[in-house]
Design a protein around this motif. Structure first.
Motif, PDB file in Angstrom:
ATOM      1  N   ARG A   1       0.089  41.818  30.713  1.00 17.22           N
ATOM      2  CA  ARG A   1      -0.403  42.267  29.579  1.00 17.22           C
ATOM      3  C   ARG A   1       0.650  42.687  28.677  1.00 17.22           C
ATOM      4  O   ARG A   1       0.722  42.296  27.254  1.00 17.22           O
ATOM      5  CB  ARG A   1      -1.522  43.299  29.613  1.00 17.22           C
ATOM      6  CG  ARG A   1      -2.155  43.742  28.225  1.00 17.22           C
ATOM      7  CD  ARG A   1      -3.157  44.755  28.608  1.00 17.22           C
ATOM      8  NE  ARG A   1      -2.373  46.153  28.883  1.00 17.22           N
ATOM      9  CZ  ARG A   1      -1.747  46.916  28.106  1.00 17.22           C
ATOM     10  NH1 ARG A   1      -1.512  46.599  26.861  1.00 17.22           N
ATOM     11  NH2 ARG A   1      -0.884  47.853  28.637  1.00 17.22           N
ATOM     12  N   ARG A   2       1.670  43.374  29.313  1.00 19.38           N
ATOM     13  CA  ARG A   2       2.814  43.980  28.422  1.00 19.38           C
ATOM     14  C   ARG A   2       3.842  42.763  28.156  1.00 19.38           C
ATOM     15  O   ARG A   2       4.550  42.996  27.068  1.00 19.38           O
ATOM     16  CB  ARG A   2       3.649  45.042  29.106  1.00 19.38           C
ATOM     17  CG  ARG A   2       2.777  46.250  29.132  1.00 19.38           C
ATOM     18  CD  ARG A   2       3.521  47.633  29.799  1.00 19.38           C
ATOM     19  NE  ARG A   2       2.789  48.681  29.695  1.00 19.38           N
ATOM     20  CZ  ARG A   2       2.809  49.550  28.941  1.00 19.38           C
ATOM     21  NH1 ARG A   2       3.761  49.644  27.989  1.00 19.38           N
ATOM     22  NH2 ARG A   2       2.313  50.735  28.764  1.00 19.38           N
ATOM     23  N   CYS A   3       3.698  41.742  28.812  1.00 18.90           N
ATOM     24  CA  CYS A   3       4.781  40.681  28.298  1.00 18.90           C
ATOM     25  C   CYS A   3       3.886  39.423  27.402  1.00 18.90           C
ATOM     26  O   CYS A   3       4.811  38.916  26.787  1.00 18.90           O
ATOM     27  CB  CYS A   3       5.003  39.968  29.556  1.00 18.90           C
ATOM     28  SG  CYS A   3       6.199  41.047  30.679  1.00 18.90           S
ATOM     29  N   LEU A   4       2.831  39.589  27.369  1.00 18.10           N
ATOM     30  CA  LEU A   4       2.198  38.523  26.813  1.00 18.10           C
ATOM     31  C   LEU A   4       1.398  39.113  25.549  1.00 18.10           C
ATOM     32  O   LEU A   4       1.018  38.280  24.420  1.00 18.10           O
ATOM     33  CB  LEU A   4       1.018  37.862  27.667  1.00 18.10           C
ATOM     34  CG  LEU A   4       1.739  37.022  28.602  1.00 18.10           C
ATOM     35  CD1 LEU A   4       0.826  36.488  29.458  1.00 18.10           C
ATOM     36  CD2 LEU A   4       2.656  36.030  28.438  1.00 18.10           C
ATOM     37  N   ALA A   5       0.935  40.175  25.375  1.00 15.95           N
ATOM     38  CA  ALA A   5       0.081  40.617  24.232  1.00 15.95           C
ATOM     39  C   ALA A   5       0.776  40.737  23.052  1.00 15.95           C
ATOM     40  O   ALA A   5       0.179  40.389  21.938  1.00 15.95           O
ATOM     41  CB  ALA A   5      -0.668  41.886  24.385  1.00 15.95           C
ATOM     42  N   GLY A   6       1.899  41.530  23.001  1.00 19.11           N
ATOM     43  CA  GLY A   6       2.700  41.291  21.911  1.00 19.11           C
ATOM     44  C   GLY A   6       2.987  40.079  21.183  1.00 19.11           C
ATOM     45  O   GLY A   6       2.804  39.783  19.840  1.00 19.11           O
ATOM     46  N   PRO A   7       3.609  39.093  21.930  1.00 18.05           N
ATOM     47  CA  PRO A   7       3.774  37.814  21.367  1.00 18.05           C
ATOM     48  C   PRO A   7       2.679  36.952  20.953  1.00 18.05           C
ATOM     49  O   PRO A   7       2.582  36.292  20.240  1.00 18.05           O
ATOM     50  CB  PRO A   7       4.498  37.180  22.620  1.00 18.05           C
ATOM     51  CG  PRO A   7       5.359  38.378  23.506  1.00 18.05           C
ATOM     52  CD  PRO A   7       4.271  39.323  23.469  1.00 18.05           C
ATOM     53  N   ALA A   8       1.534  37.185  21.666  1.00 15.62           N
ATOM     54  CA  ALA A   8       0.113  36.514  21.476  1.00 15.62           C
ATOM     55  C   ALA A   8      -0.158  37.261  19.857  1.00 15.62           C
ATOM     56  O   ALA A   8      -0.701  36.347  19.157  1.00 15.62           O
ATOM     57  CB  ALA A   8      -1.055  36.963  22.263  1.00 15.62           C
ATOM     58  N   MET A   9       0.004  38.347  19.751  1.00 19.14           N
ATOM     59  CA  MET A   9      -0.506  38.854  18.373  1.00 19.14           C
ATOM     60  C   MET A   9       0.478  38.459  17.242  1.00 19.14           C
ATOM     61  O   MET A   9       0.113  37.946  16.318  1.00 19.14           O
ATOM     62  CB  MET A   9      -0.256  40.591  18.304  1.00 19.14           C
ATOM     63  CG  MET A   9      -0.564  41.070  17.300  1.00 19.14           C
ATOM     64  SD  MET A   9       0.013  43.013  17.088  1.00 19.14           S
ATOM     65  CE  MET A   9       1.684  42.831  17.081  1.00 19.14           C
TER      66      MET A   9
END
Length: 161
Positions: free
Chosen positions: A109-117
């Motif tokens: 979640r910490r690796c993918l949530a920011g880039p997804a946003m």
């Protein structure tokens, strides 16, 4: 709000700088797309002024490669999770802590949530730039000179580089 945004990235990651750079890249991409379109739109208007019975190309042909900077921004955002994952291996090796957490998905979640946003914001900004340029197409070019189907080929505009 700041704590919610900070939880989208790994602990210690300079997320403010990431969001600032991402916002700057989106602003530059949007300006390049709009000014690229305005440049070619101005050329068409000049041709209409000097040549009677001039031809106005469809919007997709006139917009051309306006989304090129958005594609570069999206590519950088897609590569960001790799750097976020590698961040956990730096310094105190927080990867070991992340693997021991009760929620196993916290690392991803910490690796993918920011880039997804950021990727969603990139796609939204690209769509808004296309819509804005469509409005400019209608407003700046004379209606009697527009082609019969001015929106022909618009479906493939996202694939152009």
């Amino acid at each position: 709000m700041r704590t919610k945004l900070a939880r989208l990235f790994p602990a210690g990651w300079p997320w403010q700088r990431t969001l600032t750079c991402g916002g700057g890249a989106l602003l530059v991409s949007w300006c390049v797309a709009v000014f690229h379109f305005l440049f070619f739109c101005n050329q068409v208007r000049e041709n209409l002024r000097y040549f009677s019975g001039g031809y106005v190309p469809p919007f997709a042909q006139l917009f051309g490669r306006g989304l090129f900077c958005f594609w570069i921004t999206a590519l950088c955002v897609v590569l960001l999770p790799l750097f976020l994952y590698l961040w956990h291996w730096q310094g105190s090796k927080s990867i070991y802590l992340m693997r021991r957490l009760p929620r196993r998905s916290e690392l991803w979640r910490r690796c993918l949530a920011g880039p997804a946003m950021l990727l969603v914001l990139t796609l939204l900004a690209a769509a808004l730039s296309v819509l804005f340029c469509m409005m400019l197409y209608q407003a700046l070019l004379p209606a009697d000179c527009l082609p019969e189907d001015p929106w022909a080929g618009i479906g493939g505009i996202l694939c152009w580089f």
